[in-house]
Scaffold this motif. Structure first.
Motif, PDB file in Angstrom:
ATOM      1  N   VAL A 121     -10.207  48.642 -23.580  1.00 27.59           N
ATOM      2  CA  VAL A 121     -10.207  48.118 -21.747  1.00 27.59           C
ATOM      3  C   VAL A 121      -9.747  46.480 -22.075  1.00 27.59           C
ATOM      4  CG1 VAL A 121     -10.875  48.172 -20.234  1.00 27.59           C
ATOM      5  CG2 VAL A 121     -10.797  49.785 -21.354  1.00 27.59           C
ATOM      6  N   SER A 122     -11.426  45.955 -23.019  1.00 27.66           N
ATOM      7  CA  SER A 122     -10.473  44.424 -22.907  1.00 27.66           C
ATOM      8  C   SER A 122      -9.231  43.894 -23.676  1.00 27.66           C
ATOM      9  CB  SER A 122     -11.856  44.331 -23.996  1.00 27.66           C
ATOM     10  OG  SER A 122     -11.462  44.476 -25.369  1.00 27.66           O
ATOM     11  N   GLU A 123      -8.799  44.506 -24.707  1.00 28.63           N
ATOM     12  CA  GLU A 123      -7.440  44.243 -25.195  1.00 28.63           C
ATOM     13  C   GLU A 123      -6.303  44.248 -24.302  1.00 28.63           C
ATOM     14  OE1 GLU A 123      -5.651  41.988 -27.349  1.00 28.63           O
ATOM     15  OE2 GLU A 123      -7.863  42.510 -28.372  1.00 28.63           O
ATOM     16  N   ALA A 124      -6.698  45.266 -23.132  1.00 30.90           N
ATOM     17  CA  ALA A 124      -5.752  45.786 -22.347  1.00 30.90           C
ATOM     18  C   ALA A 124      -6.053  45.379 -20.959  1.00 30.90           C
ATOM     19  CB  ALA A 124      -6.116  46.296 -21.546  1.00 30.90           C
ATOM     20  N   ASN A 125      -7.176  44.294 -20.589  1.00 37.20           N
ATOM     21  CA  ASN A 125      -7.092  43.524 -20.315  1.00 37.20           C
ATOM     22  C   ASN A 125      -6.185  41.584 -20.489  1.00 37.20           C
ATOM     23  OD1 ASN A 125      -8.329  42.901 -17.828  1.00 37.20           O
ATOM     24  ND2 ASN A 125     -10.534  44.015 -18.526  1.00 37.20           N
ATOM     25  N   ASN A 126      -6.075  41.149 -21.800  1.00 42.36           N
ATOM     26  CA  ASN A 126      -6.152  40.501 -22.515  1.00 42.36           C
ATOM     27  C   ASN A 126      -4.235  40.437 -22.378  1.00 42.36           C
ATOM     28  OD1 ASN A 126      -8.628  39.803 -23.027  1.00 42.36           O
ATOM     29  ND2 ASN A 126      -8.078  40.013 -25.291  1.00 42.36           N
ATOM     30  N   VAL A 127      -4.210  41.926 -22.264  1.00 41.89           N
ATOM     31  CA  VAL A 127      -2.792  41.974 -22.123  1.00 41.89           C
ATOM     32  C   VAL A 127      -1.338  41.721 -20.478  1.00 41.89           C
ATOM     33  CG1 VAL A 127      -0.623  43.699 -22.031  1.00 41.89           C
ATOM     34  CG2 VAL A 127      -2.872  43.558 -23.811  1.00 41.89           C
ATOM     35  N   LEU A 128      -3.334  41.902 -19.885  1.00 44.52           N
ATOM     36  CA  LEU A 128      -2.672  42.281 -18.290  1.00 44.52           C
ATOM     37  C   LEU A 128      -2.738  39.979 -17.981  1.00 44.52           C
ATOM     38  CD1 LEU A 128      -2.112  43.415 -15.961  1.00 44.52           C
ATOM     39  CD2 LEU A 128      -4.699  43.145 -15.133  1.00 44.52           C
ATOM     40  N   GLU A 129      -3.770  39.667 -18.393  1.00 40.31           N
ATOM     41  CA  GLU A 129      -3.700  38.038 -18.226  1.00 40.31           C
ATOM     42  C   GLU A 129      -2.173  37.476 -18.641  1.00 40.31           C
ATOM     43  OE1 GLU A 129      -7.270  36.799 -20.011  1.00 40.31           O
ATOM     44  OE2 GLU A 129      -8.162  37.586 -18.646  1.00 40.31           O
ATOM     45  N   GLU A 130      -2.062  37.760 -20.160  1.00 40.83           N
ATOM     46  CA  GLU A 130      -0.805  37.313 -20.976  1.00 40.83           C
ATOM     47  C   GLU A 130       0.188  37.666 -20.260  1.00 40.83           C
ATOM     48  OE1 GLU A 130       1.837  38.775 -24.822  1.00 40.83           O
ATOM     49  OE2 GLU A 130      -0.550  38.883 -24.625  1.00 40.83           O
ATOM     50  N   MET A 131       0.677  38.501 -19.399  1.00 40.91           N
ATOM     51  CA  MET A 131       1.833  38.820 -18.543  1.00 40.91           C
ATOM     52  C   MET A 131       1.825  37.664 -17.711  1.00 40.91           C
ATOM     53  SD  MET A 131       1.473  43.045 -17.296  1.00 40.91           S
ATOM     54  CE  MET A 131       3.306  43.225 -16.573  1.00 40.91           C
ATOM     55  N   ILE A 132       0.564  37.644 -16.829  1.00 38.43           N
ATOM     56  CA  ILE A 132       0.720  37.140 -15.574  1.00 38.43           C
ATOM     57  C   ILE A 132       1.526  35.486 -16.217  1.00 38.43           C
ATOM     58  CG2 ILE A 132      -0.775  35.870 -13.853  1.00 38.43           C
ATOM     59  CD1 ILE A 132      -2.159  38.427 -14.159  1.00 38.43           C
ATOM     60  N   ILE A 133       0.813  34.804 -17.443  1.00 41.79           N
ATOM     61  CA  ILE A 133       1.042  33.652 -17.717  1.00 41.79           C
ATOM     62  C   ILE A 133       2.488  33.880 -18.071  1.00 41.79           C
ATOM     63  CG2 ILE A 133       0.840  32.159 -19.987  1.00 41.79           C
ATOM     64  CD1 ILE A 133      -2.532  33.425 -20.000  1.00 41.79           C
ATOM     65  N   SER A 134       3.059  34.655 -18.399  1.00 41.21           N
ATOM     66  CA  SER A 134       4.562  34.423 -18.852  1.00 41.21           C
ATOM     67  C   SER A 134       5.447  35.181 -17.804  1.00 41.21           C
ATOM     68  CB  SER A 134       4.761  36.134 -20.117  1.00 41.21           C
ATOM     69  OG  SER A 134       3.924  36.151 -20.956  1.00 41.21           O
ATOM     70  N   SER A 135       4.951  34.726 -16.628  1.00 40.97           N
ATOM     71  CA  SER A 135       5.226  34.900 -15.879  1.00 40.97           C
ATOM     72  C   SER A 135       5.958  35.767 -15.535  1.00 40.97           C
ATOM     73  CB  SER A 135       6.285  33.701 -15.861  1.00 40.97           C
ATOM     74  OG  SER A 135       5.873  32.591 -15.295  1.00 40.97           O
ATOM     75  N   CYS A 136       5.713  37.186 -15.719  1.00 38.35           N
ATOM     76  CA  CYS A 136       5.680  38.643 -15.468  1.00 38.35           C
ATOM     77  C   CYS A 136       4.646  39.419 -15.134  1.00 38.35           C
ATOM     78  CB  CYS A 136       6.270  39.666 -17.361  1.00 38.35           C
ATOM     79  SG  CYS A 136       6.812  40.895 -17.121  1.00 38.35           S
ATOM     80  N   PHE A 137       5.202  39.425 -13.958  1.00 45.16           N
ATOM     81  CA  PHE A 137       4.271  39.767 -13.263  1.00 45.16           C
ATOM     82  C   PHE A 137       3.302  41.004 -12.664  1.00 45.16           C
ATOM     83  CE2 PHE A 137       5.579  36.260 -11.000  1.00 45.16           C
ATOM     84  CZ  PHE A 137       4.614  34.536 -11.512  1.00 45.16           C
ATOM     85  N   PRO A 138       2.529  41.265 -13.309  1.00 45.43           N
ATOM     86  CA  PRO A 138       2.517  43.574 -12.857  1.00 45.43           C
ATOM     87  C   PRO A 138       2.870  43.845 -12.229  1.00 45.43           C
ATOM     88  CG  PRO A 138      -0.171  42.307 -12.647  1.00 45.43           C
ATOM     89  CD  PRO A 138       1.329  41.214 -13.146  1.00 45.43           C
ATOM     90  N   ASN A 139       3.829  45.135 -11.675  1.00 42.65           N
ATOM     91  CA  ASN A 139       2.925  45.958 -10.395  1.00 42.65           C
ATOM     92  C   ASN A 139       2.170  47.002 -10.734  1.00 42.65           C
ATOM     93  OD1 ASN A 139       3.677  48.295 -12.745  1.00 42.65           O
ATOM     94  ND2 ASN A 139       6.195  48.102 -12.399  1.00 42.65           N
ATOM     95  N   THR A 140       2.312  47.532  -9.134  1.00 42.02           N
ATOM     96  CA  THR A 140       1.565  48.452  -8.466  1.00 42.02           C
ATOM     97  C   THR A 140       0.868  49.516  -9.963  1.00 42.02           C
ATOM     98  OG1 THR A 140       1.871  48.507  -6.268  1.00 42.02           O
ATOM     99  CG2 THR A 140       0.116  49.768  -7.327  1.00 42.02           C
ATOM    100  N   TYR A 141       2.044  49.880 -10.436  1.00 46.08           N
ATOM    101  CA  TYR A 141       2.182  51.498 -12.142  1.00 46.08           C
ATOM    102  C   TYR A 141       1.388  49.884 -12.953  1.00 46.08           C
ATOM    103  CZ  TYR A 141       2.892  53.780 -16.081  1.00 46.08           C
ATOM    104  OH  TYR A 141       3.263  54.165 -17.442  1.00 46.08           O
ATOM    105  N   THR A 142       0.963  48.950 -13.315  1.00 47.24           N
ATOM    106  CA  THR A 142       0.767  48.545 -14.511  1.00 47.24           C
ATOM    107  C   THR A 142      -1.003  48.536 -14.387  1.00 47.24           C
ATOM    108  OG1 THR A 142       2.952  46.883 -15.074  1.00 47.24           O
ATOM    109  CG2 THR A 142       0.532  46.482 -15.878  1.00 47.24           C
TER     110      THR A 142
END
Length: 870
Positions: A413-434
């Motif tokens: 889960v910790s690495e998944a959280n990192n992916v989520l943060e990286e996703m937002i930094i890259s201006s690729c915003f997560p959706n509800t599914y994510t």
């Protein structure tokens, strides 16, 4: 040049400068000439403002077009143009708002039919059924007569939303309005019924069509043919092809592709292959040649059906025919290879694409990403993301969500959280599914506070909490034992929708803010399935039954999953009659028995040793095309073994092997115990050899065989097997090795017993030092005091080095760790208080201790009475 022409020209020149265009329009509108007309300029300025997303200016435009005194009929045309363009641009709320205000201001000026048609069509396209009903009523009230096209739009909207009965009623009203259905009307109705799987009812439409002297066109025929193929009614599909020819229509490649597509979706690849082969071979019959779509349909069908050899052959054929050259074909083949775990072959396909100048798109990369994550190759997945960026393809939401899901699936889960943060930094915003993926994983890992924090962030970020989110929260609460809280939320959802999550505490209070989506979060079948499963698991079956009744009252129809939950619970409790009553209701409601149904019933019957009935269910499974798994066979094997029917058990075991079902370790343990219990040690040994061949040299298999041999008095074989286990470095925690040593000593086989002790000691095994005692005692009885003293000394050394335990915990190298006893001591009392009858061992120990003086063996002090009591 007139003022109208000048404005139109100026607006067209400034389409890329919307602010200036808007200023020019307002300036002219504020002081128009007598001959000025808005008919041409309003559509232009409206489209400019929509493209620039200047919605406030559009409202201003609407207000400025509204005059302050009574309008003539033609003067409202610019308003009609504004509403029409808004509707066609997808701005339905704004279009309807302006249309309704216009209708209130000018009720005596009914809009033209074309505007009603545009608004109805846009409402249907946007699934705004509330607008459809209002528009139709307003049209009738205004005295505007609908035409056939209007009815076609209404019928299509009702069919698309699944309201087939209402669509048929609208169709029947066409005659009342003097509108004659055309071929499009019948085509829309036929498509609606076919899509709903009502092919028979759709045929009535075909008959009705002929009563209007209309001949079905190819589209209608193709719709029917595709529907019948999906339903498995291939004979009727073939008859329709014949009827099509009789009507003078030659089946084209679209007709055949419809048939092939339907068969591939249904998994009927043999029938699809037959049609495909005929298209390739029977040109004399006038059959169309397969096109690229046909090849892609077949390739996708083979890949989804796991027919990889056929798919590979087809790819080679496509290459020879020159039709394997578009990106879609490559992606289909790529998906098939990845699904089968053939990642190396998939990489070769990507290389082939690049070599041929066909750059993989984002979909291609996401396919590879999915395969890498499913195979836990996360470092490769990360490298792939880097490669995508180098090639100018930015990872999208699917890319990041796939990687995030991969980490979550394996508990990182910790690495998944990192992916989520990286996703937002890259201006690729997560959706509800994510967010739901991560939320589910957090609940699964028991990280409730982090899950609550994520929900809070979802609310703050404007993500809509949907029914999936609610069900994840409810399931998570059930899994951590907060069943009553989960039920409270589910009950509250009927009234408050997603706002019911606020009952969990202040952390969720922000979720209540947007009440517009409350209706989207009503409890569904999944919600009730989760609650019922939780109640059954907690043994609260009566409450689960009440929830089931409540679900029926809410018009939610149970599926096999809900029924299986009850069946499994009753079978687990041994209430077989109750389980079969549930089964009867399940079949009555049209739910088929699933794999889980049969396994649960077999488990229940096994607890009652009803072997005949278990065989009956096994046979029924086969008749239904369900393959029994190892769990199914193990339940029957267990009952047969307990009933002493080892021959039948072995016969069933042979059947497992013949059907390619690999028995697990428990399967072998049952058979070994059953044969040894009957004294059939040779048969047990054969089963043991088979188990080693399948599972390798597992400690559990060796332990059960050793213990059963020892129990049956097969001392020599037990000793041989134990020495084999020691030679292989197996963990001996489950071996009754002390009993073996004791039995060898009683049979005066001291040498064999001593060899075992020496092997245990020399190979670093952590074993109970008390195992020395029968050998020491036996050596002293034989008069070999020197040997007894040596053994006693070694025993005391082992006892002082670590704890005494009967449970051996093996480390990674096969050597066990010593443990202290429950008092934190080194286990001396266990040795010294052991009653072996003769007391000779005690005397030897005392003499050895006295000779040692104050050595390490006496680090733990004991009261004198311990020795006296012994």
């Amino acid at each position: 040049m007139s003022q109208t022409t000048k404005l139109t020209t100026a607006l067209l020149k400034n389409t890329k400068n919307p602010a200036l265009a808007w200023q020019l329009f307002r300036r002219i509108l504020s002081n128009p000439s007598p001959s000025f007309s808005l008919d041409k300029s309003v559509p232009i300025i409206t489209q400019i403002l929509i493209r620039a997303k200047m919605l406030t200016q559009i409202d201003t435009l609407h207000q400025q077009l509204l005059p302050h005194e009574h309008l003539e009929s033609k003067a409202v045309d610019p308003l009609f143009s504004l509403v029409r363009i808004l509707a066609k641009s997808g701005l339905m709320d704004k279009a309807m708002s302006q249309f309704q205000s216009m209708r209130k201001l000018f009720p005596e000026n009914p809009p033209p039919l074309y505007l009603y048609n545009v608004l109805l069509e846009s409402s249907v396209r946007e699934s705004r059924t509330e607008y459809v009903s209002w528009l139709y009523q307003d049209m009738i009230f205004s005295g505007v007569s609908p035409e056939t096209y209007t009815f076609n739009v209404l019928i299509r909207g009702l069919c698309d939303s699944g309201h087939l009965e209402e669509a048929r009623k609208v169709f029947d009203k066409m005659a009342d309005k003097a509108c004659t259905p055309n071929e499009f009307t019948f085509g829309i109705l036929a498509k609606g019924y076919c899509r709903a799987g009502l092919g028979t009812e759709a045929l009535d439409i075909l008959i009705k069509m002929r009563s209007f002297r209309l001949v079905p066109n190819k589209v209608v025929y193709n719709t029917f043919i595709s529907s019948f193929c999906k339903e498995g009614r291939t004979d009727e599909a073939e008859n329709l092809v014949k009827q099509m020819r009789e009507d003078g229509l030659v089946p084209d490649v679209v007709t055949f592709n419809s048939r092939i597509a339907a068969l591939c979706v249904a998994g009927k690849m043999l029938e699809a292959s037959r049609i495909f082969r005929d298209m390739q071979m029977d040109g004399e019959l006038g059959l169309p040649r397969p096109n690229m779509v046909t090849f892609n349909l077949m390739l996708e069908g083979f890949c989804k059906g796991g027919m990889m050899d056929e798919a590979e052959t087809l790819v080679e054929t496509m290459k020879r025919n020159g039709v394997y050259k578009n990106l879609e074909s490559y992606n289909i083949w790529l998906m098939g290879l990845v699904r089968k775990g053939r990642l190396i072959d998939a990489q070769l396909v990507v290389k082939e694409m690049v070599d041929k100048g066909m750059e993989p798109n984002i979909y291609s990369y996401n396919i590879i990403m999915d395969g890498l994550c499913k195979n836990r190759l996360f470092s490769d997945a990360r490298k792939l993301m880097g490669l995508m960026k180098i090639n100018g393809i930015q990872p999208d939401t699917v890319t990041y969500s796939t990687l995030l899901y991969g980490y979550c699936s394996y508990g990182n889960v910790s690495e998944a959280n990192n992916v989520l943060e990286e996703m937002i930094i890259s201006s690729c915003f997560p959706n509800t599914y994510t967010c739901n993926i991560l939320l589910h994983s957090l609940f699964k890992e028991g990280k409730i506070s982090e899950a609550e924090s994520l929900l809070q962030k979802m609310s703050a970020g404007g993500y809509e909490v949907d029914i999936v989110t609610c069900n994840i929260v409810i399931d998570g609460l059930c899994n951590i034992g907060k069943l009553d809280k989960a039920i409270e939320i589910a009950d509250g959802m009927w009234t408050h929708g997603r706002a019911a999550l606020g009952d969990l505490g202040n952390l969720y209070v922000n979720l209540v803010a947007n009440s517009g989506s409350i209706n989207k979060c009503m409890p569904d079948l999944v919600t009730y399935s989760i609650i019922i499963k939780g109640l059954c698991k907690a043994g609260r079956l009566e409450e689960a039954k009440k929830k089931f009744a409540e679900m029926l009252g809410k018009r939610l129809h149970p599926d096999s999953i809900v029924y299986n939950t009850f069946i499994h619970s009753y079978c687990k409790l041994g209430k077989i009659s109750s389980a079969f009553r549930v089964l009867k209701d399940m079949e009555k409601r049209g739910c088929d028995k699933s794999f889980q149904t049969f396994n649960s019933l077999i488990m229940g019957l096994g607890s009652k040793h009803q072997i005949f009935e278990m065989y009956g269910l096994l046979e029924e499974m086969r008749e239904r095309g369900l393959s029994p798994n190892v769990f199914t066979y193990n339940k029957i094997l267990n009952s047969l073994c307990q009933a002493g029917k080892t021959k039948n058990a072995m016969s069933l075991f042979d059947e497992m092997l013949q059907k390619g079902i690999s028995p697990n370790i428990y399967s072998f343990e049952m058979l070994i115990k059953a044969f040894c219990g009957e004294g059939e040690f040779t048969a047990a040994q054969e089963v043991f050899e088979i188990s080693i061949g399948i599972w390798g040299h597992k400690e559990a298999l060796y332990a059960v065989m050793f213990n059963e041999l020892l129990l049956g008095g097969e001392l020599i074989e037990a000793n041989r097997l134990f020495e084999d286990a020691l030679d292989r470095g197996l963990n001996i925690g489950e071996f009754n090795y002390k009993d073996l040593i004791d039995r060898l000593c009683k049979d005066e086989k001291l040498e064999a017993a001593t060899d075992i002790l020496q092997k245990l000691t020399s190979r670093g095994y952590n074993f109970d030092p008390a195992s020395f005692m029968p050998v020491i005692d036996g050596s002293r009885k034989k008069g070999n005091k020197h040997k007894a003293d040596e053994l006693a000394e070694r025993m005391l050394e082992l006892a002082s080095e670590g704890g005494v335990t009967n449970t051996i915990s093996q480390n990674e190298r096969g050597i066990g760790h010593r443990k202290l006893n429950k008092h934190g001591e080194v286990g001396w009392r266990n040795i010294l208080h052991r009653d072996d009858g003769s007391g000779m061992t005690l005397k030897t120990l005392k003499r050895v201790q006295k000779g040692w003086g104050q050595g390490s063996a006496l680090n733990t002090q004991f009261p004198e009475e311990d020795f006296i009591d012994y």
